[in-house]
Design an enzyme around this catalytic site. Structure first.
Site, PDB file in Angstrom:
ATOM      1  N   GLU A  91       8.797  -2.913  -6.149  1.00 16.11           N
ATOM      2  CA  GLU A  91       9.143  -1.502  -6.311  1.00 16.11           C
ATOM      3  C   GLU A  91       9.838  -0.948  -5.077  1.00 16.11           C
ATOM      4  O   GLU A  91       9.638  -1.416  -3.959  1.00 16.11           O
ATOM      5  CB  GLU A  91       7.895  -0.691  -6.620  1.00 16.11           C
ATOM      6  CG  GLU A  91       6.897  -0.723  -5.497  1.00 16.11           C
ATOM      7  CD  GLU A  91       5.610   0.026  -5.810  1.00 16.11           C
ATOM      8  OE1 GLU A  91       5.382   0.376  -6.974  1.00 16.11           O
ATOM      9  OE2 GLU A  91       4.842   0.248  -4.881  1.00 16.11           O
ATOM     10  N   GLY A 172       4.161  -5.322   0.565  1.00 19.48           N
ATOM     11  CA  GLY A 172       4.224  -6.380   1.562  1.00 19.48           C
ATOM     12  C   GLY A 172       4.060  -5.904   2.987  1.00 19.48           C
ATOM     13  O   GLY A 172       4.173  -4.722   3.293  1.00 19.48           O
ATOM     14  N   SER A 204       7.058  -0.677   9.058  1.00 19.29           N
ATOM     15  CA  SER A 204       5.634  -0.349   9.094  1.00 19.29           C
ATOM     16  C   SER A 204       4.811  -1.628   9.096  1.00 19.29           C
ATOM     17  O   SER A 204       5.073  -2.538   8.311  1.00 19.29           O
ATOM     18  CB  SER A 204       5.290   0.476   7.852  1.00 19.29           C
ATOM     19  OG  SER A 204       3.914   0.685   7.775  1.00 19.29           O
ATOM     20  N   SER A 227      -0.101   1.012  11.065  1.00 17.07           N
ATOM     21  CA  SER A 227      -1.223   1.498  10.264  1.00 17.07           C
ATOM     22  C   SER A 227      -2.522   1.233  11.023  1.00 17.07           C
ATOM     23  O   SER A 227      -2.860   0.074  11.279  1.00 17.07           O
ATOM     24  CB  SER A 227      -1.261   0.782   8.913  1.00 17.07           C
ATOM     25  OG  SER A 227      -0.077   1.068   8.202  1.00 17.07           O
ATOM     26  N   CYS A 346       1.996   2.597  -2.357  1.00 17.36           N
ATOM     27  CA  CYS A 346       1.948   1.171  -2.092  1.00 17.36           C
ATOM     28  C   CYS A 346       1.518   0.299  -3.278  1.00 17.36           C
ATOM     29  O   CYS A 346       0.349   0.198  -3.606  1.00 17.36           O
ATOM     30  CB  CYS A 346       0.979   0.973  -0.927  1.00 17.36           C
ATOM     31  SG  CYS A 346       1.056  -0.615  -0.189  1.00 17.36           S
TER      32      CYS A 346
HETATM   33  S1  SF4 Z   1      -1.681  -1.780   3.025  1.00 19.18           S
HETATM   34 FE1  SF4 Z   1      -1.261  -3.207   1.340  1.00 19.18          FE
HETATM   35  S2  SF4 Z   1       0.884  -3.816   1.571  1.00 19.18           S
HETATM   36 FE2  SF4 Z   1       0.223  -2.886   3.528  1.00 19.18          FE
HETATM   37  S3  SF4 Z   1      -0.505  -4.654   4.766  1.00 19.18           S
HETATM   38 FE3  SF4 Z   1      -2.319  -3.833   3.720  1.00 19.18          FE
HETATM   39  S4  SF4 Z   1      -2.436  -5.085   1.810  1.00 19.18           S
HETATM   40 FE4  SF4 Z   1      -0.368  -5.341   2.648  1.00 19.18          FE
END
Ligand code: SF4
Length: 358
Positions: A91, A172, A204, A227, A346
């Site tokens: 997506e 990803g 990110s 994150s 996500c």
């Molecule tokens: S939030 Fe989802 S897409 Fe992002 S690193 Fe963690 S598992 Fe992977």
């Protein structure tokens, strides 16, 4: 056959040189592919007839097909479900804002990082996307914008003709596929192609430090979003297994080192989950661990889509958290996921279609 969208202009120039054609044809080809958005860039009338056989006989122009396109009633963001040639679904989300149009792209089919609150994480990693499969999400989105001239005008926004910003925040972990992502960035920022500024591209990461070092060696000016999701190491490991390989302390050390080389701030992403990471204790610790770093914090209330053990925090908890960060001198914004009615967060569309159990 290789995907035409995986090829850099420099490689096309090399192919021209090797076959005795003037290098300028590589520039023409790039403009035709990324500025004119031609269906058949190798067949552009301004190119010599023998261009295709001399330079592109092993290349195939492979655009993904959009199997589903949804436009949000709330904010007009557009979510594409793209099918790649092998049937893989990924997506992308197009997000209109005041002076920019941002495209959120995917870098992998699924993700191996298995963050517990993430829909994509539940899929596991199916495969990495190639550079061309990443770049072609941009080309397909630009073609959609070109064929919907009223999309922005109806919102009272300037009629921008193209995507202006890219965020690698789709499916990803981009730094787990760092070579393809770095190649895609090289192609997207080519001034004779899409011509995006590097400062308008954000990568990110959940804290993939090996990939981070490689990315910064290839594109030191790319914007970074990290994150964090919990400022406590043990708690972070529970919701983000990647923390067991690259603990928070190491991530913060790497960010401090990176900031000695880069001249811009880093975005901290913090998905707020009720009863997991939304207390003032968490806010206080987040302030403490980011002291001295030039950061902006995005608080993202969890977007609840299907029944899950995780829920979005109460509005009062979100505001108290935000206020604490703000009064402690951090730049902070509450960011709700774009297109909440179309699951534009996500990995949610793909899991909706293919992976949610009946
Ligand atoms: S939030 Fe989802 S897409 Fe992002 S690193 Fe963690 S598992 Fe992977």
């Amino acid at each position: 056959m290789r995907n035409f969208y995986s090829i850099t202009r420099h490689e096309l120039e090399r192919r021209c040189r090797e076959t005795g054609l003037p290098e300028i044809h590589a520039s023409t080809l790039f403009k035709s592919a990324y500025k004119t958005l031609s269906d058949d860039p190798l067949g552009a009338p301004s190119l010599p007839h023998k261009m295709r056989s001399a330079v592109g006989d092993d290349l195939e122009v492979r655009l993904p097909s959009a199997t589903k396109i949804q436009v949000s009633r709330y904010d007009q963001s557009v979510k594409f479900l793209f099918e790649m040639v092998d049937g893989s679904l990924v997506e992308s989300v197009l997000m209109p804002e005041r002076r920019r149009v941002t495209l959120c792209v995917s870098s992998q089919v699924g993700c191996r990082q298995a963050c517990t609150f993430c829909h994509t994480g539940r899929m596991g990693l199916r495969r990495n996307l190639e550079a061309g499969e990443i770049v072609s999400q941009l080309v397909a989105a630009n073609r959609w914008i070109a064929s919907h001239p009223n999309w922005l005008v109806d919102l009272g926004l300037p009629p921008l003709q193209r995507v202006t910003n890219i965020v690698f925040m789709g499916m990803g972990e981009p730094l787990d596929n760092v070579d393809a992502v770095a190649d895609a960035i090289t192609i997207m920022t080519d001034p004779l192609g899409s011509g995006l500024a590097l400062r308008r591209i954000s990568v990110s990461t959940a804290g993939h430090l090996e990939g981070l070092a490689q990315m910064l060696s290839r594109h030191p000016d790319v914007r970074l979003a990290i994150s964090i999701h919990s400022p406590f190491d043990a708690e972070r490991s529970k919701i983000m297994p990647i923390n067991r390989r690259w603990p928070l302390l190491d991530v913060l050390t790497a960010l401090r080192e990176a900031q000695t080389q880069i001249n811009h701030g880093i975005l901290i992403q913090y998905t707020m989950i009720r009863g997991v990471n939304d207390s003032l204790r968490h806010a206080e610790e987040l302030v403490r661990i980011t002291a001295g770093l030039k950061v902006k914090v995005n608080l993202i209330p969890l977007n609840e889509i299907d029944p899950s053990r995780f829920a979005s925090p109460a509005a009062t908890a979100i505001e108290a958290f935000r206020d604490h960060l703000h009064h402690s001198g951090l730049r902070v914004m509450i960011r709700y996921s774009k297109g909440q009615d179309i699951s534009a967060a996500c990995g949610q569309l793909v899991t909706e279609n293919t992976f949610v159990s009946p």
